[in-house]
Design a protein around this motif. Structure first.
Motif, mmCIF file in Angstrom:
data_model
loop_
_atom_site.group_PDB
_atom_site.id
_atom_site.type_symbol
_atom_site.label_atom_id
_atom_site.label_comp_id
_atom_site.label_asym_id
_atom_site.label_seq_id
_atom_site.Cartn_x
_atom_site.Cartn_y
_atom_site.Cartn_z
ATOM 1 N N ILE A 169 -6.668 -11.164 -19.564
ATOM 2 C CA ILE A 169 -6.330 -9.956 -18.805
ATOM 3 C C ILE A 169 -7.119 -9.935 -17.492
ATOM 4 N N ALA A 170 -8.446 -10.166 -17.590
ATOM 5 C CA ALA A 170 -9.292 -10.155 -16.387
ATOM 6 C C ALA A 170 -8.842 -11.225 -15.398
ATOM 7 N N GLY A 171 -8.560 -12.405 -15.913
ATOM 8 C CA GLY A 171 -8.152 -13.517 -15.057
ATOM 9 C C GLY A 171 -6.826 -13.237 -14.361
ATOM 10 N N ILE A 172 -5.857 -12.728 -15.127
ATOM 11 C CA ILE A 172 -4.531 -12.457 -14.541
ATOM 12 C C ILE A 172 -4.626 -11.344 -13.498
ATOM 13 N N LEU A 173 -5.380 -10.285 -13.830
ATOM 14 C CA LEU A 173 -5.508 -9.173 -12.874
ATOM 15 C C LEU A 173 -6.200 -9.624 -11.595
ATOM 16 N N THR A 174 -7.267 -10.403 -11.737
ATOM 17 C CA THR A 174 -8.001 -10.872 -10.553
ATOM 18 C C THR A 174 -7.124 -11.791 -9.716
ATOM 19 N N ALA A 175 -6.444 -12.718 -10.382
ATOM 20 C CA ALA A 175 -5.581 -13.665 -9.650
ATOM 21 C C ALA A 175 -4.443 -12.922 -8.950
ATOM 22 N N ALA A 176 -3.845 -11.957 -9.662
ATOM 23 C CA ALA A 176 -2.724 -11.210 -9.078
ATOM 24 C C ALA A 176 -3.179 -10.404 -7.857
ATOM 25 N N SER A 177 -4.372 -9.766 -7.970
ATOM 26 C CA SER A 177 -4.908 -9.011 -6.817
ATOM 27 C C SER A 177 -5.125 -9.943 -5.635
ATOM 28 N N GLY A 178 -5.666 -11.114 -5.925
ATOM 29 C CA GLY A 178 -5.904 -12.083 -4.854
ATOM 30 C C GLY A 178 -4.615 -12.532 -4.193
ATOM 31 N N ILE A 179 -3.585 -12.740 -4.998
ATOM 32 C CA ILE A 179 -2.308 -13.208 -4.441
ATOM 33 C C ILE A 179 -1.693 -12.118 -3.562
ATOM 34 N N ILE A 180 -1.802 -10.868 -3.993
ATOM 35 C CA ILE A 180 -1.254 -9.769 -3.185
ATOM 36 C C ILE A 180 -2.024 -9.647 -1.867
ATOM 37 N N LEU A 181 -3.353 -9.758 -1.954
ATOM 38 C CA LEU A 181 -4.186 -9.676 -0.745
ATOM 39 C C LEU A 181 -3.880 -10.829 0.223
ATOM 40 N N ALA A 182 -3.589 -11.992 -0.325
ATOM 41 C CA ALA A 182 -3.387 -13.180 0.516
ATOM 42 C C ALA A 182 -1.957 -13.282 1.047
ATOM 43 N N ARG A 183 -0.981 -12.852 0.247
ATOM 44 C CA ARG A 183 0.417 -13.112 0.614
ATOM 45 C C ARG A 183 1.173 -11.881 1.078
ATOM 46 N N VAL A 184 0.772 -10.688 0.649
ATOM 47 C CA VAL A 184 1.553 -9.486 0.980
ATOM 48 C C VAL A 184 0.880 -8.673 2.093
ATOM 49 N N ILE A 185 -0.419 -8.413 1.912
ATOM 50 C CA ILE A 185 -1.138 -7.535 2.849
ATOM 51 C C ILE A 185 -1.130 -8.075 4.289
ATOM 52 N N PRO A 186 -1.329 -9.375 4.544
ATOM 53 C CA PRO A 186 -1.320 -9.823 5.948
ATOM 54 C C PRO A 186 -0.022 -9.482 6.684
ATOM 55 N N GLY A 187 1.084 -9.418 5.979
ATOM 56 C CA GLY A 187 2.357 -9.066 6.613
ATOM 57 C C GLY A 187 2.408 -7.627 7.081
ATOM 58 N N LEU A 188 1.547 -6.776 6.458
ATOM 59 C CA LEU A 188 1.541 -5.343 6.813
ATOM 60 C C LEU A 188 0.525 -5.037 7.906
ATOM 61 N N LEU A 189 -0.387 -5.994 8.175
ATOM 62 C CA LEU A 189 -1.407 -5.775 9.196
ATOM 63 C C LEU A 189 -0.916 -6.333 10.533
ATOM 64 N N THR A 190 -1.518 -5.789 11.602
ATOM 65 C CA THR A 190 -1.071 -6.240 12.925
ATOM 66 C C THR A 190 -2.108 -7.125 13.630
ATOM 67 N N GLN A 191 -3.388 -6.877 13.360
ATOM 68 C CA GLN A 191 -4.412 -7.622 14.098
ATOM 69 C C GLN A 191 -4.714 -8.957 13.418
ATOM 70 N N PRO A 192 -4.670 -10.061 14.172
ATOM 71 C CA PRO A 192 -4.899 -11.389 13.578
ATOM 72 C C PRO A 192 -6.227 -11.522 12.824
ATOM 73 N N PRO A 193 -7.376 -11.009 13.336
ATOM 74 C CA PRO A 193 -8.622 -11.168 12.571
ATOM 75 C C PRO A 193 -8.547 -10.497 11.193
ATOM 76 N N LEU A 194 -7.871 -9.323 11.135
ATOM 77 C CA LEU A 194 -7.746 -8.625 9.848
ATOM 78 C C LEU A 194 -6.839 -9.404 8.895
ATOM 79 N N LYS A 195 -5.770 -9.957 9.480
ATOM 80 C CA LYS A 195 -4.836 -10.773 8.670
ATOM 81 C C LYS A 195 -5.588 -11.943 8.047
ATOM 82 N N PHE A 196 -6.377 -12.628 8.886
ATOM 83 C CA PHE A 196 -7.116 -13.818 8.459
ATOM 84 C C PHE A 196 -8.121 -13.439 7.378
ATOM 85 N N ALA A 197 -8.832 -12.318 7.594
ATOM 86 C CA ALA A 197 -9.853 -11.878 6.623
ATOM 87 C C ALA A 197 -9.199 -11.529 5.285
ATOM 88 N N SER A 198 -8.087 -10.818 5.340
ATOM 89 C CA SER A 198 -7.368 -10.455 4.111
ATOM 90 C C SER A 198 -6.914 -11.705 3.377
#
Lengths: 402, 64
Positions: free
Chosen positions: B10-39
Protein backbone atom coordinates in the motif's frame (compact mmCIF):
# COMPACT_ATOMS: atom_id res chain seq x y z
CA UNK A 1 40.06 12.39 -71.85
CA UNK A 2 40.10 8.81 -70.57
CA UNK A 3 42.21 8.23 -67.47
CA UNK A 4 43.46 4.65 -67.03
CA UNK A 5 43.07 4.85 -63.23
CA UNK A 6 39.32 5.51 -63.63
CA UNK A 7 39.00 1.75 -64.16
CA UNK A 8 40.09 1.29 -60.52
CA UNK A 9 37.76 3.78 -58.91
CA UNK A 10 38.74 2.94 -55.34
CA UNK A 11 42.29 4.15 -56.09
CA UNK A 12 41.22 6.93 -58.51
CA UNK A 13 38.98 8.57 -55.88
CA UNK A 14 42.06 9.18 -53.70
CA UNK A 15 43.16 11.72 -56.31
CA UNK A 16 39.82 13.35 -57.12
CA UNK A 17 39.27 15.02 -53.74
CA UNK A 18 41.47 16.96 -51.34
CA UNK A 19 44.67 15.64 -49.74
CA UNK A 20 43.02 15.74 -46.27
CA UNK A 21 40.17 13.55 -47.48
CA UNK A 22 42.61 11.01 -48.95
CA UNK A 23 44.70 10.94 -45.76
CA UNK A 24 41.59 10.58 -43.58
CA UNK A 25 40.43 7.63 -45.69
CA UNK A 26 43.84 5.98 -45.26
CA UNK A 27 43.67 6.65 -41.51
CA UNK A 28 40.21 5.08 -41.24
CA UNK A 29 41.37 2.03 -43.21
CA UNK A 30 44.32 1.81 -40.82
CA UNK A 31 42.01 2.00 -37.79
CA UNK A 32 39.90 -0.81 -39.28
CA UNK A 33 43.04 -2.95 -39.66
CA UNK A 34 44.08 -2.11 -36.11
CA UNK A 35 40.68 -3.14 -34.72
CA UNK A 36 40.95 -6.51 -36.48
CA UNK A 37 44.48 -7.03 -35.17
CA UNK A 38 43.39 -6.20 -31.59
CA UNK A 39 40.46 -8.62 -31.92
CA UNK A 40 42.84 -11.33 -33.13
CA UNK A 41 45.05 -10.72 -30.09
CA UNK A 42 41.93 -10.86 -27.87
CA UNK A 43 42.66 -7.43 -26.45
CA UNK A 44 39.24 -6.30 -27.73
CA UNK A 45 35.98 -8.22 -27.98
CA UNK A 46 35.59 -9.41 -31.59
CA UNK A 47 31.79 -9.82 -31.44
CA UNK A 48 31.13 -6.26 -32.51
CA UNK A 49 34.58 -5.00 -33.47
CA UNK A 50 35.44 -7.61 -36.10
CA UNK A 51 32.47 -6.77 -38.37
CA UNK A 52 33.04 -3.11 -37.54
CA UNK A 53 36.71 -3.20 -38.57
CA UNK A 54 35.99 -5.12 -41.78
CA UNK A 55 33.18 -2.71 -42.73
CA UNK A 56 35.42 0.31 -42.01
CA UNK A 57 38.05 -1.04 -44.40
CA UNK A 58 35.51 -1.81 -47.12
CA UNK A 59 33.58 1.46 -46.94
CA UNK A 60 36.69 3.67 -46.99
CA UNK A 61 38.51 1.68 -49.67
CA UNK A 62 35.48 1.08 -51.90
CA UNK A 63 34.67 4.66 -52.81
CA UNK A 64 33.16 5.48 -56.24
CA UNK A 65 33.00 8.68 -58.24
CA UNK A 66 29.54 10.18 -57.71
CA UNK A 67 28.30 13.34 -59.39
CA UNK A 68 30.48 16.39 -59.94
CA UNK A 69 33.72 15.98 -57.95
CA UNK A 70 32.02 13.91 -55.28
CA UNK A 71 32.73 10.41 -53.96
CA UNK A 72 30.36 7.90 -52.46
CA UNK A 73 30.08 4.21 -51.53
CA UNK A 74 27.47 1.48 -52.07
CA UNK A 75 27.02 0.83 -48.36
CA UNK A 76 24.65 3.39 -46.91
CA UNK A 77 23.71 7.06 -46.84
CA UNK A 78 22.56 7.90 -43.33
CA UNK A 79 21.76 11.56 -43.94
CA UNK A 80 19.12 11.11 -46.67
CA UNK A 81 15.59 11.83 -45.48
CA UNK A 82 13.48 12.70 -48.58
CA UNK A 83 11.15 9.73 -49.15
CA UNK A 84 11.63 9.43 -52.92
CA UNK A 85 15.44 9.51 -52.70
CA UNK A 86 15.32 7.13 -49.72
CA UNK A 87 13.21 4.61 -51.66
CA UNK A 88 15.75 4.74 -54.49
CA UNK A 89 18.71 4.28 -52.14
CA UNK A 90 17.02 1.38 -50.31
CA UNK A 91 17.17 -0.58 -53.54
CA UNK A 92 20.83 0.20 -54.23
CA UNK A 93 22.83 0.59 -51.03
CA UNK A 94 23.83 -2.67 -49.36
CA UNK A 95 23.25 -1.82 -45.69
CA UNK A 96 20.63 0.91 -46.17
CA UNK A 97 17.64 -1.35 -45.28
CA UNK A 98 19.33 -2.37 -42.00
CA UNK A 99 20.16 1.25 -41.18
CA UNK A 100 16.71 2.70 -42.10
CA UNK A 101 14.47 -0.05 -40.69
CA UNK A 102 16.51 -1.20 -37.70
CA UNK A 103 19.19 1.28 -36.66
CA UNK A 104 17.79 4.80 -37.07
CA UNK A 105 14.48 3.93 -35.38
CA UNK A 106 16.13 2.25 -32.38
CA UNK A 107 14.77 -1.23 -33.17
CA UNK A 108 18.19 -2.89 -33.09
CA UNK A 109 18.90 -1.24 -29.73
CA UNK A 110 15.64 -2.64 -28.31
CA UNK A 111 16.28 -6.14 -29.66
CA UNK A 112 19.75 -6.17 -28.13
CA UNK A 113 18.23 -4.99 -24.86
CA UNK A 114 15.83 -7.95 -24.86
CA UNK A 115 18.88 -10.17 -25.22
CA UNK A 116 20.64 -8.39 -22.35
CA UNK A 117 17.56 -8.90 -20.17
CA UNK A 118 17.53 -12.64 -20.93
CA UNK A 119 21.21 -13.15 -20.03
CA UNK A 120 21.15 -10.90 -16.93
CA UNK A 121 20.88 -12.11 -13.34
CA UNK A 122 18.91 -9.68 -11.16
CA UNK A 123 19.35 -11.67 -7.91
CA UNK A 124 21.77 -9.32 -6.18
CA UNK A 125 19.86 -6.26 -7.34
CA UNK A 126 16.59 -7.52 -5.82
CA UNK A 127 18.38 -8.85 -2.70
CA UNK A 128 20.38 -5.64 -2.06
CA UNK A 129 18.73 -2.85 -4.04
CA UNK A 130 20.11 0.10 -2.06
CA UNK A 131 23.86 -0.64 -2.35
CA UNK A 132 23.39 -1.66 -6.01
CA UNK A 133 21.60 1.61 -6.83
CA UNK A 134 24.12 3.66 -4.82
CA UNK A 135 26.99 2.26 -6.89
CA UNK A 136 25.03 2.71 -10.12
CA UNK A 137 24.24 6.35 -9.31
CA UNK A 138 27.92 7.01 -8.47
CA UNK A 139 28.88 5.50 -11.83
CA UNK A 140 26.67 8.04 -13.64
CA UNK A 141 29.14 10.81 -12.77
CA UNK A 142 30.20 11.11 -16.40
CA UNK A 143 26.65 11.71 -17.68
CA UNK A 144 26.26 14.60 -15.25
CA UNK A 145 29.69 16.27 -15.42
CA UNK A 146 30.07 16.18 -19.21
CA UNK A 147 26.73 17.95 -19.82
CA UNK A 148 27.98 21.41 -18.70
CA UNK A 149 31.44 20.76 -20.22
CA UNK A 150 29.89 20.05 -23.62
CA UNK A 151 27.75 23.19 -23.34
CA UNK A 152 30.84 25.27 -22.55
CA UNK A 153 32.43 23.78 -25.64
CA UNK A 154 29.76 25.15 -27.94
CA UNK A 155 27.06 22.45 -28.06
CA UNK A 156 23.46 23.33 -27.24
CA UNK A 157 21.82 21.64 -24.24
CA UNK A 158 20.14 18.89 -26.26
CA UNK A 159 23.36 17.99 -28.09
CA UNK A 160 25.30 18.17 -24.81
CA UNK A 161 22.84 15.77 -23.16
CA UNK A 162 23.15 13.32 -26.06
CA UNK A 163 26.96 13.44 -25.80
CA UNK A 164 26.93 13.14 -21.99
CA UNK A 165 24.89 9.91 -22.27
CA UNK A 166 28.04 8.18 -23.52
CA UNK A 167 29.01 8.20 -19.83
CA UNK A 168 26.03 5.94 -19.13
CA UNK A 169 28.01 3.29 -21.05
CA UNK A 170 24.86 1.80 -22.49
CA UNK A 171 24.80 1.57 -26.29
CA UNK A 172 21.01 1.39 -26.75
CA UNK A 173 20.49 4.39 -24.43
CA UNK A 174 23.09 6.44 -26.31
CA UNK A 175 21.40 5.61 -29.63
CA UNK A 176 18.03 6.49 -28.19
CA UNK A 177 19.04 9.80 -26.59
CA UNK A 178 20.86 11.05 -29.63
CA UNK A 179 17.88 10.05 -31.86
CA UNK A 180 15.50 11.99 -29.61
CA UNK A 181 17.62 15.03 -28.78
CA UNK A 182 20.33 15.50 -31.41
CA UNK A 183 19.44 13.78 -34.66
CA UNK A 184 22.12 15.76 -36.51
CA UNK A 185 24.83 14.22 -34.28
CA UNK A 186 23.19 10.78 -34.04
CA UNK A 187 25.61 9.04 -36.39
CA UNK A 188 28.96 10.28 -35.00
CA UNK A 189 27.81 9.96 -31.35
CA UNK A 190 26.64 6.37 -31.90
CA UNK A 191 29.82 5.31 -33.68
CA UNK A 192 32.08 6.93 -31.10
CA UNK A 193 30.06 5.54 -28.18
CA UNK A 194 30.22 1.96 -29.41
CA UNK A 195 33.94 2.14 -30.11
CA UNK A 196 34.63 3.50 -26.64
CA UNK A 197 32.33 0.94 -24.99
CA UNK A 198 34.28 -1.81 -26.72
CA UNK A 199 37.55 -0.25 -25.54
CA UNK A 200 36.29 -0.07 -21.92
CA UNK A 201 37.33 -3.70 -21.33
CA UNK A 202 40.92 -2.78 -22.19
CA UNK A 203 40.97 0.70 -20.61
CA UNK A 204 39.24 0.39 -17.24
CA UNK A 205 41.84 -1.99 -15.72
CA UNK A 206 44.39 0.86 -15.83
CA UNK A 207 41.98 3.15 -13.99
CA UNK A 208 41.41 0.43 -11.40
CA UNK A 209 45.15 0.01 -10.82
CA UNK A 210 45.51 3.77 -10.25
CA UNK A 211 42.55 4.15 -7.90
CA UNK A 212 42.26 0.90 -5.93
CA UNK A 213 45.22 -0.38 -3.84
CA UNK A 214 46.25 -3.96 -4.61
CA UNK A 215 45.35 -5.20 -1.12
CA UNK A 216 41.75 -4.00 -1.49
CA UNK A 217 41.40 -5.57 -4.94
CA UNK A 218 41.92 -8.99 -3.43
CA UNK A 219 39.20 -8.84 -0.75
CA UNK A 220 37.15 -12.04 -0.80
CA UNK A 221 33.37 -11.97 -0.78
CA UNK A 222 31.48 -15.22 -0.21
CA UNK A 223 29.23 -15.90 -3.26
CA UNK A 224 27.04 -18.19 -1.12
CA UNK A 225 26.26 -15.31 1.24
CA UNK A 226 23.99 -13.65 -1.34
CA UNK A 227 20.38 -14.06 -0.09
CA UNK A 228 18.25 -16.37 -2.22
CA UNK A 229 15.74 -14.58 -4.40
CA UNK A 230 12.80 -16.56 -5.70
CA UNK A 231 11.69 -16.51 -9.33
CA UNK A 232 8.34 -14.99 -8.36
CA UNK A 233 10.13 -12.07 -6.64
CA UNK A 234 12.27 -11.41 -9.70
CA UNK A 235 9.24 -11.63 -11.97
CA UNK A 236 7.22 -9.29 -9.70
CA UNK A 237 10.13 -6.87 -9.59
CA UNK A 238 10.42 -6.78 -13.40
CA UNK A 239 6.66 -6.21 -13.86
CA UNK A 240 6.41 -3.46 -11.22
CA UNK A 241 9.60 -1.75 -12.37
CA UNK A 242 8.35 -1.83 -15.98
CA UNK A 243 5.02 -0.27 -14.95
CA UNK A 244 6.46 2.50 -12.76
CA UNK A 245 9.37 3.40 -15.05
CA UNK A 246 7.17 3.42 -18.18
CA UNK A 247 4.65 5.70 -16.46
CA UNK A 248 7.49 8.02 -15.42
CA UNK A 249 9.48 7.99 -18.66
CA UNK A 250 7.25 7.04 -21.59
CA UNK A 251 9.92 8.10 -24.10
CA UNK A 252 12.18 5.33 -22.80
CA UNK A 253 9.29 2.81 -22.46
CA UNK A 254 10.42 0.71 -25.47
CA UNK A 255 13.80 0.17 -23.81
CA UNK A 256 12.24 -0.65 -20.44
CA UNK A 257 9.89 -3.11 -22.13
CA UNK A 258 12.78 -4.73 -23.97
CA UNK A 259 14.93 -5.20 -20.88
CA UNK A 260 12.23 -6.33 -18.45
CA UNK A 261 10.61 -8.59 -21.03
CA UNK A 262 13.96 -10.36 -21.33
CA UNK A 263 14.15 -10.69 -17.54
CA UNK A 264 10.56 -11.99 -17.35
CA UNK A 265 11.22 -14.57 -20.09
CA UNK A 266 14.23 -15.80 -18.14
CA UNK A 267 12.41 -15.96 -14.80
CA UNK A 268 9.43 -17.77 -16.31
CA UNK A 269 11.91 -20.20 -17.88
CA UNK A 270 10.38 -20.01 -21.37
CA UNK A 271 13.33 -21.92 -22.76
CA UNK A 272 12.27 -21.76 -26.42
CA UNK A 273 12.24 -17.95 -26.33
CA UNK A 274 15.43 -17.92 -24.24
CA UNK A 275 17.29 -20.07 -26.75
CA UNK A 276 16.12 -17.93 -29.67
CA UNK A 277 16.85 -14.60 -27.98
CA UNK A 278 20.23 -15.60 -26.47
CA UNK A 279 21.39 -17.13 -29.73
CA UNK A 280 20.16 -16.00 -33.16
CA UNK A 281 18.50 -12.75 -32.08
CA UNK A 282 21.21 -11.32 -29.83
CA UNK A 283 24.17 -12.43 -31.92
CA UNK A 284 22.43 -11.55 -35.18
CA UNK A 285 21.67 -8.01 -33.99
CA UNK A 286 25.17 -7.58 -32.56
CA UNK A 287 26.65 -8.68 -35.89
CA UNK A 288 24.46 -6.30 -37.92
CA UNK A 289 25.13 -3.47 -35.48
CA UNK A 290 28.88 -3.93 -35.91
CA UNK A 291 28.54 -3.93 -39.72
CA UNK A 292 26.40 -0.77 -39.76
CA UNK A 293 28.67 1.06 -37.29
CA UNK A 294 31.71 0.21 -39.39
CA UNK A 295 29.97 1.38 -42.56
CA UNK A 296 29.03 4.63 -40.81
CA UNK A 297 32.67 5.27 -39.98
CA UNK A 298 33.33 6.68 -43.45
CA UNK A 299 34.90 9.91 -44.58
CA UNK A 300 31.62 11.75 -45.29
CA UNK A 301 30.38 11.17 -41.73
CA UNK A 302 33.61 11.47 -39.79
CA UNK A 303 35.17 14.31 -41.80
CA UNK A 304 33.52 16.87 -39.51
CA UNK A 305 35.29 19.09 -36.97
CA UNK A 306 32.65 18.37 -34.32
CA UNK A 307 33.78 14.74 -34.30
CA UNK A 308 37.08 15.65 -32.62
CA UNK A 309 35.17 17.37 -29.80
CA UNK A 310 32.87 14.32 -29.55
CA UNK A 311 35.89 12.01 -29.30
CA UNK A 312 37.28 14.00 -26.36
CA UNK A 313 33.92 14.43 -24.61
CA UNK A 314 33.00 10.77 -25.03
CA UNK A 315 36.30 9.70 -23.48
CA UNK A 316 35.82 12.17 -20.59
CA UNK A 317 32.30 10.90 -19.98
CA UNK A 318 33.40 7.26 -19.66
CA UNK A 319 36.45 8.22 -17.62
CA UNK A 320 34.41 10.19 -15.09
CA UNK A 321 31.82 7.41 -14.91
CA UNK A 322 34.59 4.91 -14.12
CA UNK A 323 36.04 7.26 -11.48
CA UNK A 324 32.59 7.78 -9.96
CA UNK A 325 31.91 4.05 -9.84
CA UNK A 326 35.24 3.28 -8.16
CA UNK A 327 34.75 6.09 -5.64
CA UNK A 328 31.33 4.59 -4.89
CA UNK A 329 33.02 1.21 -4.44
CA UNK A 330 35.53 2.70 -1.99
CA UNK A 331 32.70 4.33 -0.04
CA UNK A 332 30.83 1.01 0.10
CA UNK A 333 34.04 -0.66 1.32
CA UNK A 334 34.28 1.91 4.17
CA UNK A 335 30.60 1.63 5.10
CA UNK A 336 30.79 -2.18 5.20
CA UNK A 337 33.80 -2.07 7.54
CA UNK A 338 36.18 -3.51 4.95
CA UNK A 339 34.05 -6.52 3.99
CA UNK A 340 33.17 -5.37 0.47
CA UNK A 341 35.64 -5.45 -2.42
CA UNK A 342 35.62 -1.89 -3.88
CA UNK A 343 36.02 -3.31 -7.41
CA UNK A 344 32.23 -3.86 -7.47
CA UNK A 345 32.03 -0.09 -8.02
CA UNK A 346 33.30 -0.32 -11.61
CA UNK A 347 30.43 -2.69 -12.36
CA UNK A 348 28.07 0.24 -11.75
CA UNK A 349 29.15 1.52 -15.17
CA UNK A 350 26.36 -0.18 -17.03
CA UNK A 351 28.21 -1.87 -19.87
CA UNK A 352 26.57 -5.27 -19.20
CA UNK A 353 28.35 -7.64 -18.59
CA UNK A 354 31.71 -6.10 -19.61
CA UNK A 355 32.35 -4.03 -16.51
CA UNK A 356 31.28 -6.87 -14.18
CA UNK A 357 33.80 -9.07 -16.01
CA UNK A 358 36.46 -6.36 -15.63
CA UNK A 359 35.84 -6.33 -11.84
CA UNK A 360 36.16 -10.13 -11.69
CA UNK A 361 39.26 -10.21 -13.89
CA UNK A 362 41.13 -7.56 -11.88
CA UNK A 363 40.23 -9.22 -8.57
CA UNK A 364 41.30 -12.63 -9.91
CA UNK A 365 44.72 -11.22 -10.91
CA UNK A 366 45.41 -10.36 -7.24
CA UNK A 367 43.68 -13.28 -5.51
CA UNK A 368 42.62 -16.41 -7.38
CA UNK A 369 40.00 -17.24 -4.72
CA UNK A 370 37.93 -14.11 -5.25
CA UNK A 371 34.49 -14.70 -6.78
CA UNK A 372 33.14 -11.22 -7.41
CA UNK A 373 30.87 -11.68 -10.42
CA UNK A 374 27.61 -12.48 -8.55
CA UNK A 375 28.06 -9.31 -6.46
CA UNK A 376 29.11 -7.20 -9.45
CA UNK A 377 25.96 -8.10 -11.42
CA UNK A 378 23.80 -6.17 -8.91
CA UNK A 379 25.27 -2.73 -9.62
CA UNK A 380 25.73 -3.72 -13.28
CA UNK A 381 21.99 -4.24 -13.73
CA UNK A 382 21.17 -1.27 -11.49
CA UNK A 383 23.39 0.76 -13.82
CA UNK A 384 21.16 -0.16 -16.75
CA UNK A 385 18.13 1.09 -14.82
CA UNK A 386 19.80 4.32 -13.65
CA UNK A 387 21.05 5.02 -17.17
CA UNK A 388 17.52 4.48 -18.46
CA UNK A 389 16.23 6.85 -15.76
CA UNK A 390 18.76 9.52 -16.73
CA UNK A 391 17.85 8.97 -20.41
CA UNK A 392 14.21 9.50 -19.51
CA UNK A 393 15.02 12.60 -17.46
CA UNK A 394 17.16 14.17 -20.20
CA UNK A 395 14.69 13.37 -22.98
CA UNK A 396 11.63 14.51 -20.98
CA UNK A 397 12.96 17.35 -18.82
CA UNK A 398 15.36 19.13 -21.15
CA UNK A 399 12.60 20.21 -23.57
CA UNK A 400 10.73 21.56 -20.49
CA UNK A 401 13.58 23.97 -19.84
CA UNK A 402 12.89 25.93 -23.05
CA UNK B 1 -2.13 -11.50 2.01
CA UNK B 2 -0.02 -11.17 5.15
CA UNK B 3 -0.59 -7.81 6.98
CA UNK B 4 3.13 -7.07 7.04
CA UNK B 5 3.53 -7.39 3.30
CA UNK B 6 0.24 -5.52 2.69
CA UNK B 7 1.58 -2.44 4.53
CA UNK B 8 4.55 -2.17 2.16
CA UNK B 9 2.45 -2.76 -0.94
CA UNK B 10 0.00 0.00 0.00
CA UNK B 11 2.77 2.45 1.00
CA UNK B 12 4.79 1.64 -2.10
CA UNK B 13 1.85 1.99 -4.50
CA UNK B 14 0.66 5.25 -2.92
CA UNK B 15 4.16 6.76 -2.96
CA UNK B 16 4.82 5.67 -6.54
CA UNK B 17 1.41 6.91 -7.71
CA UNK B 18 1.95 10.32 -6.03
CA UNK B 19 5.33 10.57 -7.70
CA UNK B 20 3.91 9.71 -11.11
CA UNK B 21 1.18 12.35 -10.77
CA UNK B 22 3.73 14.96 -9.65
CA UNK B 23 6.05 14.08 -12.55
CA UNK B 24 3.57 13.54 -15.38
CA UNK B 25 0.39 15.51 -14.60
CA UNK B 26 1.31 18.55 -12.49
CA UNK B 27 3.95 20.01 -14.89
CA UNK B 28 1.24 20.32 -17.55
CA UNK B 29 -0.79 22.54 -15.20
CA UNK B 30 2.12 24.83 -14.30
CA UNK B 31 3.33 27.67 -16.48
CA UNK B 32 6.81 28.53 -15.21
CA UNK B 33 9.62 26.25 -16.47
CA UNK B 34 11.57 26.16 -13.14
CA UNK B 35 8.42 25.02 -11.30
CA UNK B 36 7.70 22.43 -13.99
CA UNK B 37 11.25 21.08 -13.70
CA UNK B 38 11.12 21.01 -9.88
CA UNK B 39 7.77 19.20 -9.88
CA UNK B 40 9.11 16.72 -12.40
CA UNK B 41 12.28 15.95 -10.40
CA UNK B 42 10.40 15.64 -7.12
CA UNK B 43 7.88 13.34 -8.76
CA UNK B 44 10.61 11.10 -10.21
CA UNK B 45 12.28 10.85 -6.78
CA UNK B 46 8.99 9.94 -5.07
CA UNK B 47 8.10 7.36 -7.70
CA UNK B 48 11.48 5.67 -7.42
CA UNK B 49 11.16 5.74 -3.63
CA UNK B 50 7.80 4.00 -4.02
CA UNK B 51 9.44 1.34 -6.19
CA UNK B 52 12.14 0.89 -3.55
CA UNK B 53 9.47 0.48 -0.80
CA UNK B 54 7.76 -2.22 -2.87
CA UNK B 55 10.99 -4.16 -3.41
CA UNK B 56 12.00 -3.74 0.24
CA UNK B 57 8.59 -4.98 1.40
CA UNK B 58 8.86 -7.98 -0.92
CA UNK B 59 12.23 -8.92 0.57
CA UNK B 60 11.21 -8.30 4.22
CA UNK B 61 8.10 -10.44 3.87
CA UNK B 62 10.10 -13.22 2.29
CA UNK B 63 12.71 -13.24 5.02
CA UNK B 64 10.16 -13.62 7.85
Amino acid sequence: MFNFWQIFEGIYTFFTGSLETALLRILLIGIGLLLIYLCHKQILDPLILLPMGMAMIAVNAGMLVAGVGGINSLFLEPLVSQPDKLMQILQIEFLQPIYTFMFSNGLIACLIFIGIGVITDVDYLVAKPLPSMMLAVAAELGTIIVLPIAMMWGFNIKQAAAIAMVGGADGPMVLYTSLMLAKDLFVPISVIAYIYLSLAYAGYPYLIKIMIPKKLRGIRMDPFAIPKVSRIEKLTFSVIALLVLSLLFPVAAPLFLSFFLGVAIKEMAITRFQDFIEGPLLYGCTFLLGLVLGALFSIDIIGNVAVIKLLVLGMLALLFSGIGGLLGGLLYYKISGGKVNPLVGIAGVSCVPTTAKVAQKEAFKVNKWVMLLPYAMGPNVAGVITTAIITGIYVTAIPLLK
Amino acid sequence: MKPFRKKFWIAGILTAASGIILARVIPGLLTQPPLKFASYLLGVTLALAGLAILIFGMRRADSR
